[in-house]
Design a protein around this motif. Structure first.
Motif, mmCIF file in Angstrom:
data_model
loop_
_atom_site.group_PDB
_atom_site.id
_atom_site.type_symbol
_atom_site.label_atom_id
_atom_site.label_comp_id
_atom_site.label_asym_id
_atom_site.label_seq_id
_atom_site.Cartn_x
_atom_site.Cartn_y
_atom_site.Cartn_z
ATOM 1 N N LEU A 79 2.455 16.583 4.992
ATOM 2 C CA LEU A 79 3.775 16.014 4.713
ATOM 3 C C LEU A 79 3.912 14.609 5.303
ATOM 4 O O LEU A 79 4.491 13.714 4.682
ATOM 5 N N GLY A 80 3.373 14.406 6.500
ATOM 6 C CA GLY A 80 3.404 13.073 7.113
ATOM 7 C C GLY A 80 2.615 12.059 6.296
ATOM 8 O O GLY A 80 3.066 10.927 6.078
ATOM 9 N N LEU A 81 1.434 12.471 5.809
ATOM 10 C CA LEU A 81 0.618 11.580 4.973
ATOM 11 C C LEU A 81 1.315 11.279 3.648
ATOM 12 O O LEU A 81 1.264 10.146 3.149
ATOM 13 N N MET A 82 1.966 12.290 3.075
ATOM 14 C CA MET A 82 2.709 12.072 1.823
ATOM 15 C C MET A 82 3.837 11.072 2.028
ATOM 16 O O MET A 82 4.078 10.198 1.190
ATOM 17 N N LEU A 83 4.534 11.201 3.142
ATOM 18 C CA LEU A 83 5.626 10.276 3.423
ATOM 19 C C LEU A 83 5.084 8.864 3.628
ATOM 20 O O LEU A 83 5.639 7.895 3.116
ATOM 21 N N ALA A 84 3.972 8.748 4.373
ATOM 22 C CA ALA A 84 3.370 7.426 4.581
ATOM 23 C C ALA A 84 2.907 6.834 3.247
ATOM 24 O O ALA A 84 3.105 5.642 2.987
ATOM 25 N N ALA A 85 2.335 7.663 2.378
ATOM 26 C CA ALA A 85 1.871 7.187 1.071
ATOM 27 C C ALA A 85 3.029 6.741 0.187
ATOM 28 O O ALA A 85 2.868 5.859 -0.661
ATOM 29 N N SER A 86 4.209 7.316 0.404
ATOM 30 C CA SER A 86 5.356 6.948 -0.425
ATOM 31 C C SER A 86 5.856 5.536 -0.111
ATOM 32 O O SER A 86 6.673 4.995 -0.851
ATOM 33 N N ILE A 87 5.348 4.943 0.962
ATOM 34 C CA ILE A 87 5.711 3.565 1.298
ATOM 35 C C ILE A 87 5.012 2.585 0.345
ATOM 36 O O ILE A 87 5.560 1.538 0.009
ATOM 37 N N ILE A 88 3.820 2.954 -0.123
ATOM 38 C CA ILE A 88 2.998 2.043 -0.937
ATOM 39 C C ILE A 88 3.733 1.541 -2.180
ATOM 40 O O ILE A 88 3.731 0.332 -2.440
ATOM 41 N N PRO A 89 4.389 2.423 -2.978
ATOM 42 C CA PRO A 89 5.084 1.912 -4.170
ATOM 43 C C PRO A 89 6.181 0.895 -3.862
ATOM 44 O O PRO A 89 6.510 0.066 -4.717
ATOM 45 N N MET A 90 6.738 0.926 -2.652
ATOM 46 C CA MET A 90 7.754 -0.059 -2.280
ATOM 47 C C MET A 90 7.187 -1.472 -2.308
ATOM 48 O O MET A 90 7.899 -2.430 -2.566
ATOM 49 N N TRP A 91 5.882 -1.593 -2.039
ATOM 50 C CA TRP A 91 5.250 -2.911 -1.939
ATOM 51 C C TRP A 91 4.530 -3.334 -3.206
ATOM 52 O O TRP A 91 4.165 -4.496 -3.346
ATOM 53 N N ARG A 92 4.323 -2.396 -4.127
ATOM 54 C CA ARG A 92 3.644 -2.749 -5.378
ATOM 55 C C ARG A 92 4.476 -3.686 -6.228
ATOM 56 O O ARG A 92 3.937 -4.466 -6.996
ATOM 57 N N SER A 93 5.797 -3.582 -6.099
ATOM 58 C CA SER A 93 6.670 -4.453 -6.907
ATOM 59 C C SER A 93 6.895 -5.809 -6.236
ATOM 60 O O SER A 93 7.626 -6.637 -6.738
ATOM 61 N N ALA A 94 6.286 -5.975 -5.036
ATOM 62 C CA ALA A 94 6.505 -7.222 -4.294
ATOM 63 C C ALA A 94 5.803 -8.388 -4.967
ATOM 64 O O ALA A 94 4.824 -8.231 -5.637
#
Length: 199
Positions: free
Chosen positions: A184-199
């Motif tokens: 669950l911790g890794l999933m939450l950390a991975a969910s940060i990545i899409p926030m930066w893809r649109s940057a």
């Protein structure tokens, strides 16, 4: 009367049910604390999404698009907070032995997650553009989107929380709990990545 807003309702249900930051936190909270103690997180997250989509419809999303530095600050703050939560979840053990995550996330924590998530703003802006014809003006659209997304989020996050509780019943050993929390911790950390893809 309901027929014109059915597509908006379906959009909100799909958008709030698909895995992401809030759903992962709701699942982890359900597994660790049960439904009752997770209610502040669930209500805060639903209220946060309601206000984000409402604000996007009212025009605040335009300000975020016009001031890239403000958007960058939100992304950095949101990413740091989510990464801290991911570490906290990943390091926790069984509910009765856990000391690092001794309290469930609060109402303000749940709301803040939504306010710092650019994906929520983009979703609100997209919904406002797609369904603007359903309202006579920005404020009416803000109320409509806020209500529908808030209710959809409350329902979907409750289901994810219950899923976490059911998953917790299958876990019998400390090792199984630690494995679940790491995932669950890794999933939450991975969910940060899409926030930066649109940057």
């Amino acid at each position: 009367m309901l027929e014109p807003i059915i597509p908006l309702i379906l959009f909100a249900i799909v958008a709030t049910t698909t895995p992401g930051i809030a759903t992962t936190l709701s699942t982890a909270s359900g597994a660790q604390f049960g439904f009752r103690r997770s209610v502040p997180l669930l209500v805060g997250s639903a209220a946060g999404l309601a206000t984000v989509t409402g604000a996007a419809a009212a025009g605040l999303a335009g300000l975020l698009l016009a001031v890239p530095s403000l958007q960058l600050v939100m992304k950095i703050a949101g990413s740091l907070y989510l990464f801290w939560l991911a570490i906290k979840i990943g390091r926790s053990g069984p509910p009765n032995l856990d000391v690092s995550m001794a309290r469930p996330n609060s109402f303000l924590g749940g709301a803040g997650i939504q306010w710092m998530n650019p994906k929520g703003w983009a979703m609100g802006l997209g919904a406002a553009a797609s369904f603007a014809a359903l309202a006579s003006g920005p404020m009416q659209l803000a109320l409509l989107l806020g209500a529908i997304f808030g209710l959809a989020a409350a329902a979907s996050l409750s289901l994810w929380c219950v899923a976490g509780m059911l998953l917790a019943r299958l876990l019998k050993t400390e090792w199984q709990w630690r494995a679940l929390n790491i995932v669950l911790g890794l999933m939450l950390a991975a969910s940060i990545i899409p926030m930066w893809r649109s940057a």
